[in-house]
Design an enzyme around this catalytic site. Sequence first.
Site, PDB file in Angstrom:
ATOM      1  N   TYR A   1      40.650  48.830  26.849  1.00 32.69           N
ATOM      2  CA  TYR A   1      40.953  47.520  26.668  1.00 32.69           C
ATOM      3  C   TYR A   1      40.618  47.294  25.003  1.00 32.69           C
ATOM      4  O   TYR A   1      39.458  48.027  24.830  1.00 32.69           O
ATOM      5  CB  TYR A   1      39.632  46.590  27.425  1.00 32.69           C
ATOM      6  CG  TYR A   1      39.604  45.219  26.902  1.00 32.69           C
ATOM      7  CD1 TYR A   1      40.522  44.515  26.855  1.00 32.69           C
ATOM      8  CD2 TYR A   1      38.362  44.681  26.676  1.00 32.69           C
ATOM      9  CE1 TYR A   1      40.526  43.160  26.474  1.00 32.69           C
ATOM     10  CE2 TYR A   1      38.152  43.354  26.065  1.00 32.69           C
ATOM     11  CZ  TYR A   1      39.334  42.651  25.685  1.00 32.69           C
ATOM     12  OH  TYR A   1      39.122  41.307  25.459  1.00 32.69           O
TER      13      TYR A   1
ATOM     14  N   ASP B   1      35.401  52.102  33.606  1.00 37.06           N
ATOM     15  CA  ASP B   1      35.711  50.385  33.531  1.00 37.06           C
ATOM     16  C   ASP B   1      36.838  50.450  34.510  1.00 37.06           C
ATOM     17  O   ASP B   1      37.910  51.108  34.402  1.00 37.06           O
ATOM     18  CB  ASP B   1      36.393  50.120  32.263  1.00 37.06           C
ATOM     19  CG  ASP B   1      36.773  48.774  32.130  1.00 37.06           C
ATOM     20  OD1 ASP B   1      37.147  48.086  33.036  1.00 37.06           O
ATOM     21  OD2 ASP B   1      37.189  48.134  31.075  1.00 37.06           O
TER      22      ASP B   1
ATOM     23  N   LYS C   1      38.347  39.104  36.020  1.00 32.22           N
ATOM     24  CA  LYS C   1      39.432  39.317  36.632  1.00 32.22           C
ATOM     25  C   LYS C   1      39.723  39.310  37.735  1.00 32.22           C
ATOM     26  O   LYS C   1      39.434  38.193  38.495  1.00 32.22           O
ATOM     27  CB  LYS C   1      40.218  40.680  35.822  1.00 32.22           C
ATOM     28  CG  LYS C   1      39.750  41.129  34.441  1.00 32.22           C
ATOM     29  CD  LYS C   1      40.436  40.078  33.462  1.00 32.22           C
ATOM     30  CE  LYS C   1      40.188  40.528  32.091  1.00 32.22           C
ATOM     31  NZ  LYS C   1      40.406  39.457  31.017  1.00 32.22           N
TER      32      LYS C   1
ATOM     33  N   ARG D   1      16.504  33.495  31.798  1.00 34.24           N
ATOM     34  CA  ARG D   1      17.101  34.472  30.850  1.00 34.24           C
ATOM     35  C   ARG D   1      17.267  35.711  31.277  1.00 34.24           C
ATOM     36  O   ARG D   1      17.935  36.846  31.190  1.00 34.24           O
ATOM     37  CB  ARG D   1      16.633  34.584  29.384  1.00 34.24           C
ATOM     38  CG  ARG D   1      17.645  35.244  28.475  1.00 34.24           C
ATOM     39  CD  ARG D   1      17.045  35.221  26.985  1.00 34.24           C
ATOM     40  NE  ARG D   1      16.116  36.091  26.710  1.00 34.24           N
ATOM     41  CZ  ARG D   1      14.600  35.949  26.556  1.00 34.24           C
ATOM     42  NH1 ARG D   1      14.422  34.543  25.953  1.00 34.24           N
ATOM     43  NH2 ARG D   1      13.914  36.764  26.449  1.00 34.24           N
TER      44      ARG D   1
HETATM   45  N1  PLP Z   1      37.836  45.563  30.429  1.00 30.99           N
HETATM   46  C1  PLP Z   1      39.086  45.405  30.568  1.00 30.99           C
HETATM   47  C2  PLP Z   1      39.943  46.326  31.712  1.00 30.99           C
HETATM   48  C3  PLP Z   1      39.809  44.168  30.612  1.00 30.99           C
HETATM   49  O1  PLP Z   1      40.805  43.992  30.704  1.00 30.99           O
HETATM   50  C4  PLP Z   1      38.683  43.118  29.597  1.00 30.99           C
HETATM   51  C5  PLP Z   1      39.464  41.819  29.437  1.00 30.99           C
HETATM   52  O2  PLP Z   1      40.592  41.640  29.362  1.00 30.99           O
HETATM   53  C6  PLP Z   1      37.433  43.454  29.625  1.00 30.99           C
HETATM   54  C7  PLP Z   1      37.045  44.603  29.809  1.00 30.99           C
HETATM   55  C8  PLP Z   1      36.604  42.615  28.948  1.00 30.99           C
HETATM   56  O3  PLP Z   1      36.450  41.826  29.679  1.00 30.99           O
HETATM   57  P1  PLP Z   1      35.796  40.075  29.372  1.00 30.99           P
HETATM   58  O4  PLP Z   1      37.010  39.542  28.737  1.00 30.99           O
HETATM   59  O5  PLP Z   1      35.299  39.601  30.695  1.00 30.99           O
HETATM   60  O6  PLP Z   1      34.808  40.131  28.240  1.00 30.99           O
END
Ligand code: PLP
Length: 384
Positions: A104, A177, A202, A52
Amino acid sequence: MSEKKFAPASLAAQAMGWIDPVTRAVVPPIHMASTYLRDEDNGYSSGRIYGRADNPTFDQAEATLTALEGGAKSLIFSSGMSAASACFLALSPGDHVVASKVMYWALRNWLMTFATHWGLKVDFVDSDKTDQVAAAVKPGLTKLVWIETPANPTWSVSDIAAIAEIAHKAGALLGVDSTVATPVLTRPIEHGADIVMHSATKYLNGHSDIIAGALTGARDDAHWAKLRTIRAQLGTILGQTEAWLLMRGMRTLFPRVAWACTSAQSLAEKLAEHPMVEQVLYPGLPSFAGHAVAAKQMKGGFGGMLSVRVKGGERAAIATAARVELWKRATSLGGVESLIEHRASIEGPGTPCPPDLLRLSVGVEESSDLFDDLDQALKRAHNA
Ligand code: PLP
């Protein structure tokens, strides 16, 4: 492989040049074990105790990402959301956070609900306007400034270096991010960021076949140790097979992103002239509000994500998405297949996303095919 001698594209292609010491395999095995043998002297000379906390299958992905981002350490998580939320869970109730208003949507919802109930005080600002960040930070109280750049789904661009200076002066860390920019185009740590986050679902993976997340820290310090502990305690690690797929995907990160950037730039320029398009949102267009900052902090392209605002409003936008053939109507981004999405429908009430907006994730198909498909869909929707 020496990070000084070889370019990031070479490091990624060869996953840091790892060769299995026993079999001489150029691709690593998948380690399925959930536990590790304790030594006779009661120690753990392998450095591993229990699955883990970590797994050797993601050592390579973490080392490669650290090299690509120019950071000190990386941690791979079970999702982008678990990676991002770890950064907020590492704070204490009562701490103040400044975050991008455009980001997001699921993370914004989590911050507005769970994180605020848990005791964080969160102020949302338009972080592409640096003065709003400066006005929102509270020296001594703000512990984290969180930005997404370019930001979903309008691709507004925040100035990482300027915001890092503001955050640090206030005694806060800066988290970025960087899912959409990828380390191919922007290395936020070089601009002063303390933590870089990716939805590795992504571009890092690139094949729409895993959910994964990642953090890279500028320093291997007490704060980083806290993030590692949160991952181990919550068990938000990535499964072995997914970790292997992530590393396999990262090997082609550079050519995939380069192709997507060229194609997205060409699509943005052509769509900006299209009679059925009201506006194209893309950092690579000189007319785009964030273009100058993007040109400063994005090298080699402006990314594979763009949005179009369709003439005729929400109805025309949804009708256009319904008429594509090559583009796939699906959420997510950063895969080899191009995706189209009426974004406001998924974000729901309260979204800052305009109702006439279609989000486009440009994959690696032939760019002219992608344009022709959108062109026919826009025209058929207009005439319907
Ligand atoms: N940050 C961005 C810019 C995203 O587009 C996404 C998902 O679409 C996330 C974070 C969250 O990622 P996850 O879907 O892998 O949890």
